[in-house]
Design an enzyme around this catalytic site. Sequence first.
Site, PDB file in Angstrom:
ATOM      1  N   SER A 159     -18.321  11.401   8.067  1.00  0.00           N
ATOM      2  CA  SER A 159     -18.574  10.547   9.226  1.00  0.00           C
ATOM      3  C   SER A 159     -18.819   9.089   8.861  1.00  0.00           C
ATOM      4  O   SER A 159     -18.530   8.202   9.673  1.00  0.00           O
ATOM      5  CB  SER A 159     -19.766  11.080  10.029  1.00  0.00           C
ATOM      6  OG  SER A 159     -19.452  12.328  10.603  1.00  0.00           O
ATOM      7  N   HIS A 218     -24.114   6.688   9.058  1.00  0.00           N
ATOM      8  CA  HIS A 218     -23.299   6.142  10.140  1.00  0.00           C
ATOM      9  C   HIS A 218     -23.464   4.630  10.223  1.00  0.00           C
ATOM     10  O   HIS A 218     -22.479   3.889  10.364  1.00  0.00           O
ATOM     11  CB  HIS A 218     -23.710   6.768  11.469  1.00  0.00           C
ATOM     12  CG  HIS A 218     -23.323   8.204  11.603  1.00  0.00           C
ATOM     13  ND1 HIS A 218     -23.312   8.870  12.812  1.00  0.00           N
ATOM     14  CD2 HIS A 218     -22.908   9.118  10.689  1.00  0.00           C
ATOM     15  CE1 HIS A 218     -22.924  10.114  12.640  1.00  0.00           C
ATOM     16  NE2 HIS A 218     -22.691  10.287  11.346  1.00  0.00           N
TER      17      HIS A 218
END
Length: 280
Positions: A159, A218
């Site tokens: 991610s 992230h």
Amino acid sequence: MRNFSLDDEPLGDVNVYISPVTTPTSTVDEEKCLVRISLKSTESNIRDVWNYIVQNLPYLMIVISLIQAIIYFECNADIRKILRYDPDKKYEIWRYLTYMLIHEDVVHLVLNLFLQCTFAFFLETKQGRLKVGILYLAGGATGVLGASCINPGILIGASAGVYSLLISLVADLYLNYENIKYKTYRGICISVMVLSDITFNLYHFWSREEPLISWEAHLFGGLSGLILGLALYTNSEGLQQGRKNICMTFSSLLYFLIFTTLVIITIDSGTLNCATKMKT
């Protein structure tokens, strides 16, 4: 004007014959003055769309996605332990990238593969596969370093790289604003996806569901995508070359400073004997 007959062989996909004779009293032989125009058939339009998709497929990201899928379905637990990021084995350098090959479950895998291929579809052909690949891997490495500095734990998932591609679309939008179609819709889509992820992360944080989601990965992955996108991506003629050079220089120095700082902090941190497992 060339004269055509209805018996001529068709030149286009669909041929429509029109007559230039418009006056009711005209005595001109209309068949000799017919003008032929070619209209694309539905089959031709489908072929054009198919060619566009084939030419713009993110082949590099597809290869990476296939590797990630094979590792998920074929590798055993021992190999997964070797590939995942473990803060207690921070000197095993390959882990800063190979953790991106490991996923928690099928939903985690499919979501990341879908998103990274979707974002790469808009970037690889336009900006170059090498640049997109560098940005994807750099986002993954920067994300895991940021997570290791703020909240160390065992980390898996791609991610951070996906977020790097997502936020790099902002850099692409800025550099090529004059030439991008549907720029407003693209900006809205990026904003919705970012806000949705923030909302989901907040919910996951307060619910304390396992495995935890590494919002730090992230955050630093997205920051890396924005900075490196401004440094690496090609700009349109709408942005002056002087401004582009300043932007590239400043972004490169800023990324180097951030990355170096994260590396130093990670190296200086002690052994944690950390057992917390997180995914990105």
